[in-house]
Write a protein that holds these residues in place. Structure first.
Motif, PDB file in Angstrom:
ATOM      1  N   ALA A   1       0.834  -1.207   0.000  1.00 28.05           N
ATOM      2  CA  ALA A   1       0.000   0.000   0.000  1.00 28.05           C
ATOM      3  C   ALA A   1       0.866   1.252   0.000  1.00 28.05           C
ATOM      4  N   LYS A   2       1.948   1.222   0.768  1.00 27.98           N
ATOM      5  CA  LYS A   2       2.857   2.368   0.827  1.00 27.98           C
ATOM      6  C   LYS A   2       3.471   2.635  -0.543  1.00 27.98           C
ATOM      7  N   LYS A   3       3.844   1.579  -1.246  1.00 24.03           N
ATOM      8  CA  LYS A   3       4.404   1.738  -2.594  1.00 24.03           C
ATOM      9  C   LYS A   3       3.394   2.392  -3.517  1.00 24.03           C
ATOM     10  N   ARG A   4       2.125   1.985  -3.400  1.00 25.20           N
ATOM     11  CA  ARG A   4       1.083   2.582  -4.251  1.00 25.20           C
ATOM     12  C   ARG A   4       0.917   4.060  -3.934  1.00 25.20           C
ATOM     13  N   LYS A   5       0.929   4.409  -2.650  1.00 27.67           N
ATOM     14  CA  LYS A   5       0.778   5.820  -2.260  1.00 27.67           C
ATOM     15  C   LYS A   5       1.920   6.659  -2.828  1.00 27.67           C
ATOM     16  N   GLU A   6       3.138   6.135  -2.735  1.00 30.66           N
ATOM     17  CA  GLU A   6       4.289   6.866  -3.276  1.00 30.66           C
ATOM     18  C   GLU A   6       4.164   7.019  -4.792  1.00 30.66           C
ATOM     19  N   SER A   7       3.697   5.967  -5.466  1.00 29.85           N
ATOM     20  CA  SER A   7       3.527   6.036  -6.920  1.00 29.85           C
ATOM     21  C   SER A   7       2.470   7.060  -7.302  1.00 29.85           C
ATOM     22  N   ILE A   8       1.376   7.093  -6.547  1.00 29.84           N
ATOM     23  CA  ILE A   8       0.317   8.065  -6.815  1.00 29.84           C
ATOM     24  C   ILE A   8       0.880   9.474  -6.736  1.00 29.84           C
ATOM     25  N   GLU A   9       1.664   9.735  -5.693  1.00 25.38           N
ATOM     26  CA  GLU A   9       2.254  11.053  -5.510  1.00 25.38           C
ATOM     27  C   GLU A   9       3.180  11.407  -6.680  1.00 25.38           C
ATOM     28  N   LEU A  10       4.032  10.461  -7.062  1.00 22.03           N
ATOM     29  CA  LEU A  10       4.980  10.716  -8.158  1.00 22.03           C
ATOM     30  C   LEU A  10       4.271  10.895  -9.497  1.00 22.03           C
ATOM     31  N   PHE A  11       3.269  10.065  -9.784  1.00 17.56           N
ATOM     32  CA  PHE A  11       2.543  10.194 -11.046  1.00 17.56           C
ATOM     33  C   PHE A  11       1.763  11.508 -11.101  1.00 17.56           C
ATOM     34  N   THR A  12       1.221  11.922  -9.967  1.00 16.04           N
ATOM     35  CA  THR A  12       0.490  13.184  -9.920  1.00 16.04           C
ATOM     36  C   THR A  12       1.441  14.348 -10.179  1.00 16.04           C
ATOM     37  N   GLN A  13       2.619  14.310  -9.540  1.00 17.91           N
ATOM     38  CA  GLN A  13       3.612  15.366  -9.753  1.00 17.91           C
ATOM     39  C   GLN A  13       4.123  15.363 -11.188  1.00 17.91           C
ATOM     40  N   GLY A  14       4.192  14.189 -11.793  1.00 17.28           N
ATOM     41  CA  GLY A  14       4.702  14.059 -13.154  1.00 17.28           C
ATOM     42  C   GLY A  14       3.664  14.324 -14.226  1.00 17.28           C
ATOM     43  N   GLY A  15       2.453  14.665 -13.821  1.00 15.71           N
ATOM     44  CA  GLY A  15       1.420  14.972 -14.804  1.00 15.71           C
ATOM     45  C   GLY A  15       0.860  13.741 -15.497  1.00 15.71           C
ATOM     46  N   ARG A  16       0.800  12.610 -14.806  1.00 17.05           N
ATOM     47  CA  ARG A  16       0.264  11.368 -15.382  1.00 17.05           C
ATOM     48  C   ARG A  16      -0.969  10.917 -14.587  1.00 17.05           C
ATOM     49  N   PRO A  17      -2.090  11.639 -14.718  1.00 20.47           N
ATOM     50  CA  PRO A  17      -3.273  11.323 -13.915  1.00 20.47           C
ATOM     51  C   PRO A  17      -3.838   9.924 -14.196  1.00 20.47           C
ATOM     52  N   GLU A  18      -3.668   9.411 -15.423  1.00 18.82           N
ATOM     53  CA  GLU A  18      -4.215   8.082 -15.736  1.00 18.82           C
ATOM     54  C   GLU A  18      -3.467   6.992 -14.964  1.00 18.82           C
ATOM     55  N   LEU A  19      -2.153   7.161 -14.813  1.00 19.42           N
ATOM     56  CA  LEU A  19      -1.377   6.187 -14.037  1.00 19.42           C
ATOM     57  C   LEU A  19      -1.655   6.341 -12.545  1.00 19.42           C
ATOM     58  N   ALA A  20      -1.845   7.574 -12.095  1.00 20.94           N
ATOM     59  CA  ALA A  20      -2.191   7.811 -10.693  1.00 20.94           C
ATOM     60  C   ALA A  20      -3.542   7.183 -10.371  1.00 20.94           C
ATOM     61  N   ALA A  21      -4.491   7.265 -11.300  1.00 22.00           N
ATOM     62  CA  ALA A  21      -5.814   6.667 -11.095  1.00 22.00           C
ATOM     63  C   ALA A  21      -5.719   5.145 -11.012  1.00 22.00           C
ATOM     64  N   GLN A  22      -4.862   4.536 -11.833  1.00 20.08           N
ATOM     65  CA  GLN A  22      -4.655   3.092 -11.798  1.00 20.08           C
ATOM     66  C   GLN A  22      -4.082   2.669 -10.441  1.00 20.08           C
ATOM     67  N   GLU A  23      -3.091   3.405  -9.965  1.00 19.64           N
ATOM     68  CA  GLU A  23      -2.482   3.102  -8.658  1.00 19.64           C
ATOM     69  C   GLU A  23      -3.504   3.303  -7.538  1.00 19.64           C
ATOM     70  N   GLN A  24      -4.343   4.316  -7.672  1.00 21.67           N
ATOM     71  CA  GLN A  24      -5.384   4.584  -6.664  1.00 21.67           C
ATOM     72  C   GLN A  24      -6.374   3.429  -6.611  1.00 21.67           C
ATOM     73  N   ALA A  25      -6.744   2.885  -7.756  1.00 24.95           N
ATOM     74  CA  ALA A  25      -7.659   1.738  -7.795  1.00 24.95           C
ATOM     75  C   ALA A  25      -7.021   0.526  -7.116  1.00 24.95           C
ATOM     76  N   GLU A  26      -5.731   0.294  -7.382  1.00 22.88           N
ATOM     77  CA  GLU A  26      -5.032  -0.818  -6.742  1.00 22.88           C
ATOM     78  C   GLU A  26      -4.927  -0.607  -5.238  1.00 22.88           C
ATOM     79  N   LEU A  27      -4.657   0.628  -4.821  1.00 25.31           N
ATOM     80  CA  LEU A  27      -4.561   0.944  -3.396  1.00 25.31           C
ATOM     81  C   LEU A  27      -5.883   0.657  -2.684  1.00 25.31           C
ATOM     82  N   ALA A  28      -6.991   1.011  -3.318  1.00 22.72           N
ATOM     83  CA  ALA A  28      -8.306   0.758  -2.717  1.00 22.72           C
ATOM     84  C   ALA A  28      -8.522  -0.741  -2.508  1.00 22.72           C
ATOM     85  N   ILE A  29      -8.086  -1.544  -3.450  1.00 25.03           N
ATOM     86  CA  ILE A  29      -8.229  -3.004  -3.324  1.00 25.03           C
ATOM     87  C   ILE A  29      -7.359  -3.525  -2.186  1.00 25.03           C
TER      88      ILE A  29
END
Length: 153
Positions: A60-88
Motif C-alpha cells: 500500500a505504501k508503494k502505491r501511495k508513493e507512486s500516486i504522488e509521483l505520477f500526480t507530480q509528473g502529470g500522469r493522472p491516468e497512471l495515478a488513477a490506476q495506482e489509486q484503484a489498486e490501493l483501494a483493493i
C-alpha cells in the motif's frame, strides 16, 4: 480464514467476473505473500498474520508513493490506476486509525515514559509504532510524535 486464503478466494471470484484491475492486484498481493513465506521458510511457525499485514502495508505504501509521483509528473491516468489498486489493497488491511486515535496513543506513550522535548523522539517513536503497527501511516505517526514532543518542551 487466513489472509492468503481470503485473497485466493477473491482472486478466483475476480477471474470469474472478469475484473482485470482486481485480478492483477490480487495476483500481485498473492505473489508478495508467497515471497514472504519463502523468506520465512524454516523459521519457527512460518509466516504470521503480522507478517502478512506488514507485507500488504508495504504494498500500500508503494502505491501511495507512486500516486504522488505520477500526480507530480502529470500522469493522472497512471495515478488513477495506482489509486484503484490501493483501494483493493486497503480492503485487506485493518481499519486505519485517525489522527485523534494516534494522538491518544502518542500521549499515553509519552506519559508512561516521561519523555519530553525533541531529544526523546528516538525513545518514543518505536514504542508508538509497536502499538499502531499496521493500523496507522508511519509518516502521520512521526508527524504527531514530533508535534507532541515539540509541545512538551
Amino acid at each position: 480464514m487466513t489472509l492468503r486464503e481470503r485473497i485466493g478466494q477473491d482472486l478466483r471470484a475476480a477471474m470469474k467476473s472478469g475484473d482485470k484491475t482486481r485480478l492483477e492486484t490480487l495476483r500481485t498481493l498473492r505473489a508478495v505473500l508467497l515471497e514472504k513465506e519463502i523468506e520465512k521458510r524454516g523459521a519457527a511457525g512460518g509466516i504470521t498474520a503480522e507478517d502478512e499485514i506488514a507485507s500488504l502495508t508495504s504494498a500500500a505504501k508503494k502505491r501511495k508513493e507512486s500516486i504522488e509521483l505520477f500526480t507530480q509528473g502529470g500522469r493522472p491516468e497512471l495515478a488513477a490506476q495506482e489509486q484503484a489498486e490501493l483501494a483493493i489493497i486497503q480492503e485487506y488491511l485493518p481499519r486505519q486509525m485517525n489522527p485523534e486515535e494516534i494522538g491518544a496513543v502518542v500521549g499515553a506513550v509519552i506519559a508512561s515514559t516521561g519523555a519530553s522535548g525533541p531529544g526523546a523522539f528516538g525513545r518514543v517513536m518505536p514504542l508508538v509504532m509497536k502499538e499502531v503497527r499496521g493500523k496507522a501511516d508511519g509518516k502521520m505517526v512521526q508527524e504527531l510524535v514530533r508535534k507532541a514532543l515539540g509541545a512538551a518542551e
